[in-house]
Design a protein around this motif. Structure first.
Motif, PDB file in Angstrom:
ATOM      1  N   VAL A 111      41.407  38.291  36.322  1.00 13.56           N
ATOM      2  CA  VAL A 111      40.692  39.043  37.328  1.00 13.56           C
ATOM      3  C   VAL A 111      39.234  38.928  36.790  1.00 13.56           C
ATOM      4  O   VAL A 111      38.673  38.622  35.824  1.00 13.56           O
ATOM      5  CB  VAL A 111      40.779  40.675  36.909  1.00 13.56           C
ATOM      6  N   ARG A 112      38.633  38.287  37.844  1.00 12.81           N
ATOM      7  CA  ARG A 112      37.138  38.161  37.903  1.00 12.81           C
ATOM      8  C   ARG A 112      36.367  38.686  38.725  1.00 12.81           C
ATOM      9  O   ARG A 112      36.503  39.072  39.974  1.00 12.81           O
ATOM     10  CB  ARG A 112      36.987  36.415  38.343  1.00 12.81           C
ATOM     11  N   GLU A 113      35.207  39.262  38.243  1.00 17.38           N
ATOM     12  CA  GLU A 113      34.261  40.005  39.234  1.00 17.38           C
ATOM     13  C   GLU A 113      33.222  39.047  39.632  1.00 17.38           C
ATOM     14  O   GLU A 113      32.639  38.381  39.076  1.00 17.38           O
ATOM     15  CB  GLU A 113      33.267  40.997  38.416  1.00 17.38           C
ATOM     16  N   THR A 114      32.951  39.223  41.054  1.00 20.76           N
ATOM     17  CA  THR A 114      32.240  38.419  41.770  1.00 20.76           C
ATOM     18  C   THR A 114      31.020  39.267  42.481  1.00 20.76           C
ATOM     19  O   THR A 114      31.336  40.652  42.509  1.00 20.76           O
ATOM     20  CB  THR A 114      32.804  37.264  42.737  1.00 20.76           C
TER      21      THR A 114
ATOM     22  N   VAL B 173      38.136  39.481  42.289  1.00 18.62           N
ATOM     23  CA  VAL B 173      38.915  38.477  42.685  1.00 18.62           C
ATOM     24  C   VAL B 173      40.051  38.410  41.552  1.00 18.62           C
ATOM     25  O   VAL B 173      39.833  38.113  40.356  1.00 18.62           O
ATOM     26  CB  VAL B 173      38.139  36.861  42.640  1.00 18.62           C
ATOM     27  N   ARG B 174      41.337  38.281  42.109  1.00 25.74           N
ATOM     28  CA  ARG B 174      42.370  38.072  41.124  1.00 25.74           C
ATOM     29  C   ARG B 174      43.093  36.828  41.367  1.00 25.74           C
ATOM     30  O   ARG B 174      43.294  36.194  42.641  1.00 25.74           O
ATOM     31  CB  ARG B 174      43.766  39.127  41.504  1.00 25.74           C
ATOM     32  N   ARG B 175      43.575  36.072  40.630  1.00 22.62           N
ATOM     33  CA  ARG B 175      44.243  34.735  40.315  1.00 22.62           C
ATOM     34  C   ARG B 175      45.391  34.815  39.485  1.00 22.62           C
ATOM     35  O   ARG B 175      45.299  35.026  38.364  1.00 22.62           O
ATOM     36  CB  ARG B 175      43.300  33.746  40.041  1.00 22.62           C
ATOM     37  N   THR B 176      46.698  34.761  40.396  1.00 20.40           N
ATOM     38  CA  THR B 176      47.751  34.554  39.391  1.00 20.40           C
ATOM     39  C   THR B 176      48.370  33.367  39.418  1.00 20.40           C
ATOM     40  O   THR B 176      48.465  32.689  40.407  1.00 20.40           O
ATOM     41  CB  THR B 176      48.717  35.583  40.238  1.00 20.40           C
ATOM     42  N   THR B 177      48.787  32.973  38.164  1.00 21.31           N
ATOM     43  CA  THR B 177      49.322  31.393  38.090  1.00 21.31           C
ATOM     44  C   THR B 177      50.641  31.773  37.119  1.00 21.31           C
ATOM     45  O   THR B 177      50.772  32.834  36.262  1.00 21.31           O
ATOM     46  CB  THR B 177      48.439  30.810  37.258  1.00 21.31           C
TER      47      THR B 177
END
Length: 93
Positions: free
Chosen positions: A77-80, A85-89
């Protein structure tokens, strides 16, 4: 008389070529003639179908092998300035 004879010979040649051909295809690549019988074409189709089945089985076995390995899903999870913004890998060991 010569014109009639040459026209007759040309007509016979074209007519016999069409009668001998089992399949005449007109497509974007041009005109093609397939002299094989319908039975030979069916055998060729069956061989290609079996090859596709073997390839599909190989792909499914590979996919099953990958699924058996120890895998986990990692979410970052990244704050912009526009929001979160969530990025799932998927990470496999």
């Amino acid at each position: 008389m010569k014109l009639l004879a040459s026209t007759l010979v040309a007509g016979l040649l074209l007519g016999s070529a069409g009668a001998y051909a089992q399949s005449i295809n007109i497509g974007p690549g041009g005109v093609s003639v397939d002299p094989r019988s319908p039975r030979e074409r069916a055998v060729d189709r069956e061989i290609r179908r079996e090859e596709r089945w073997r390839e599909r089985d190989r792909w499914e076995r590979r996919r099953a092998y990958r699924a058996e390995r120890d895998c986990r899903t990692v979410t970052q999870v990244r704050e912009t300035p526009r929001g979160e913004v969530r990025r799932t890998t998927r990470v496999c060991d």
